[in-house]
Design an enzyme around this catalytic site. Structure first.
Site, PDB file in Angstrom:
ATOM      1  N   TYR A   3      15.061  30.571   3.929  1.00  0.00           N
ATOM      2  CA  TYR A   3      13.941  31.329   4.485  1.00  0.00           C
ATOM      3  C   TYR A   3      14.132  31.605   5.971  1.00  0.00           C
ATOM      4  O   TYR A   3      14.548  30.725   6.732  1.00  0.00           O
ATOM      5  CB  TYR A   3      12.634  30.556   4.277  1.00  0.00           C
ATOM      6  CG  TYR A   3      12.204  30.484   2.836  1.00  0.00           C
ATOM      7  CD1 TYR A   3      11.690  31.593   2.187  1.00  0.00           C
ATOM      8  CD2 TYR A   3      12.319  29.293   2.119  1.00  0.00           C
ATOM      9  CE1 TYR A   3      11.293  31.530   0.859  1.00  0.00           C
ATOM     10  CE2 TYR A   3      11.924  29.214   0.795  1.00  0.00           C
ATOM     11  CZ  TYR A   3      11.414  30.337   0.173  1.00  0.00           C
ATOM     12  OH  TYR A   3      11.020  30.270  -1.143  1.00  0.00           O
ATOM     13  N   MET A  61      11.053  24.205  -0.621  1.00  0.00           N
ATOM     14  CA  MET A  61      10.131  23.296  -1.291  1.00  0.00           C
ATOM     15  C   MET A  61      10.851  22.386  -2.281  1.00  0.00           C
ATOM     16  O   MET A  61      10.563  21.185  -2.359  1.00  0.00           O
ATOM     17  CB  MET A  61       9.033  24.074  -2.017  1.00  0.00           C
ATOM     18  CG  MET A  61       7.986  23.183  -2.673  1.00  0.00           C
ATOM     19  SD  MET A  61       6.725  24.093  -3.592  1.00  0.00           S
ATOM     20  CE  MET A  61       5.858  24.922  -2.253  1.00  0.00           C
ATOM     21  N   ARG A  68      -9.929   0.279  15.370  1.00  0.00           N
ATOM     22  CA  ARG A  68      -9.974   0.903  14.047  1.00  0.00           C
ATOM     23  C   ARG A  68     -11.129   0.343  13.222  1.00  0.00           C
ATOM     24  O   ARG A  68     -12.081   1.051  12.928  1.00  0.00           O
ATOM     25  CB  ARG A  68      -8.628   0.707  13.337  1.00  0.00           C
ATOM     26  CG  ARG A  68      -8.461   1.486  12.062  1.00  0.00           C
ATOM     27  CD  ARG A  68      -6.997   1.577  11.644  1.00  0.00           C
ATOM     28  NE  ARG A  68      -6.353   0.284  11.442  1.00  0.00           N
ATOM     29  CZ  ARG A  68      -5.058   0.143  11.126  1.00  0.00           C
ATOM     30  NH1 ARG A  68      -4.284   1.210  10.997  1.00  0.00           N
ATOM     31  NH2 ARG A  68      -4.537  -1.057  10.957  1.00  0.00           N
ATOM     32  N   LYS A 105       0.848  -1.202   0.000  1.00  0.00           N
ATOM     33  CA  LYS A 105       0.000   0.000   0.000  1.00  0.00           C
ATOM     34  C   LYS A 105       0.881   1.248   0.000  1.00  0.00           C
ATOM     35  O   LYS A 105       2.091   1.175   0.217  1.00  0.00           O
ATOM     36  CB  LYS A 105      -0.911  -0.005   1.231  1.00  0.00           C
ATOM     37  CG  LYS A 105      -0.169   0.032   2.563  1.00  0.00           C
ATOM     38  CD  LYS A 105      -1.128  -0.024   3.738  1.00  0.00           C
ATOM     39  CE  LYS A 105      -0.358   0.003   5.060  1.00  0.00           C
ATOM     40  NZ  LYS A 105      -1.259   0.050   6.230  1.00  0.00           N
TER      41      LYS A 105
END
Length: 373
Positions: A268, A315, A140, A40
């Site tokens: 940044y 990014m 779950r 998965k």
């Protein structure tokens, strides 16, 4: 999503290591036991179809995915082995699974009754393969009482179903304290006491159970997940009971090299300022690729040397300090080996205050996957 083949950055997937991890797990199992490979989330970021194809060649008996869409993609790619959807699939999509021989997880009486009605109304002839999920403490999905489970066993005897499996999931198998694990195991035994005939697949063991509790489990199948990809399910909590080979590496190459002057800042927020003149490389990888933004102060490997990540990861790019001037195009390893040094996915996860599962599954679609073996 674009797979960026034109930047020199690869997520390298070692299929030989993948097969070796499966073989080592198989050696720990009782004769005749079966392995369902969990692929998965794009095979934990490694690429679902290429990984599943390699695992089929390695002899796994089936596959687990989270979504029906993933299962259909495996079938479309030629995978013929058992494919089990671990999540709950809406009843109206179940005929798609029946038509392709895909196994579905069921955890409620209502779902079974609704599918019986749907199969009758639509005249569906192909039996739907089902695995009944038991909630022994994960909280779950799954049947919560032996009484409901017993009724479910009666329902799946109907011609519209093929009763293929029973399973549960342990919530704390990756922890040293086995108290809750044992409570869940006892609860599973309570459920199994109402079973008069076991289906072909009974699976309770995930990666952690397979590493540390396998001998205490009475079942014939294991779901092998993150350990198959060479990562410890407990992170750094418990040492593996058998060696695992890392499968995934992240390798890039410097696109820009410059000398940063003392007093100049990087990235940044100007969170890093050079105290002295130093060489800095810009690497074309960022948090959009799944490399966490918070890795300032960690390191990558260049020529077998640790090179500190300077400033915030951007990014699409990041900056690292070099020990000396290196040319543009120099290799940098974000995960994997460089000479005698190694950065594991768990190393990255620990620094980012998360788990290795999140790092692997977060590897972005635009990373070009390169397969070895």
């Amino acid at each position: 999503m674009v797979s960026a083949r034109l930047r020199k950055t690869d997520l390298v997937v070692d299929l030989k290591a993948l097969g070796a991890n499966v073989q080592r797990q198989r050696e720990q199992l009782a004769p005749g036991s079966r392995i369902l490979a969990v692929v998965k989330a794009n095979a934990y970021g490694n690429g679902m179809v290429p990984v599943a194809s390699a695992l089929a060649r390695a002899g796994v008996e089936g596959f687990c995915v989270a979504l029906l869409d993933e299962a259909i993609e495996l079938r479309d790619s030629g995978i013929q082995e058992l494919v089990l959807v671990l999540g709950i699939t809406p009843v109206e999509y179940a005929p798609l699974a029946a038509a392709q021989g895909i196994s579905l997880t069921v955890g409620s009486l209502e779902w079974l009754k609704n599918y019986q009605r749907l199969a009758k109304e639509e005249g569906i002839k192909q039996p739907l393969k089902v695995h009944l999920a038991l909630d022994t403490g994960m909280g779950r999905i799954g049947f919560t009482t032996p009484e409901d489970f017993k009724e479910a066993l009666q329902l799946v005897a109907a011609p519209c179903f093929e009763f293929e499996g029973i399973f549960t999931h342990f919530a704390t198998a990756d922890e040293e304290d086995a108290t809750y694990f044992e409570r869940q195991r006892a609860r599973f035994d309570d459920f199994m006491a109402v079973v008069t005939k076991r289906p072909p697949f009974v699976h309770v063991a995930n990666s952690a159970t397979g590493l540390w509790h396998q001998k205490s489990i009475v079942a014939n199948t294991i779901r092998m997940g993150i350990s198959m990809y060479g990562a410890n399910p407990s992170g750094v909590g418990i040492k593996e009971s058998f060696p695992l080979e890392p499968v995934t590496s992240l390798v890039t190459h410097a696109t820009y090299v410059k000398q940063l002057k003392a007093g100049e800042s990087v990235s940044y927020g100007a969170t890093y300022t050079a105290k002295e003149d130093e060489w800095v490389a810009t690497l074309p990888v960022g948090y959009a690729d799944g490399y966490p933004r918070r890795m300032q102060g960690f390191y990558v490997l260049v020529d077998g040397q640790r090179c500190e990540v300077l400033g915030r990861v951007c990014m699409d790019q990041m900056m690292v300090r070099l020990p000396k001037e290196y040319p543009v195009g120099t290799e940098a390893v974000l995960m994997g080996r460089s000479l005698d040094q190694e950065i594991t996915v768990t190393d990255v996860a620990e620094y980012a205050h998360t788990i290795n599962y999140e790092i692997l599954t977060g590897m972005g679609a635009r990373l070009h996957r390169r397969y070895l073996g």
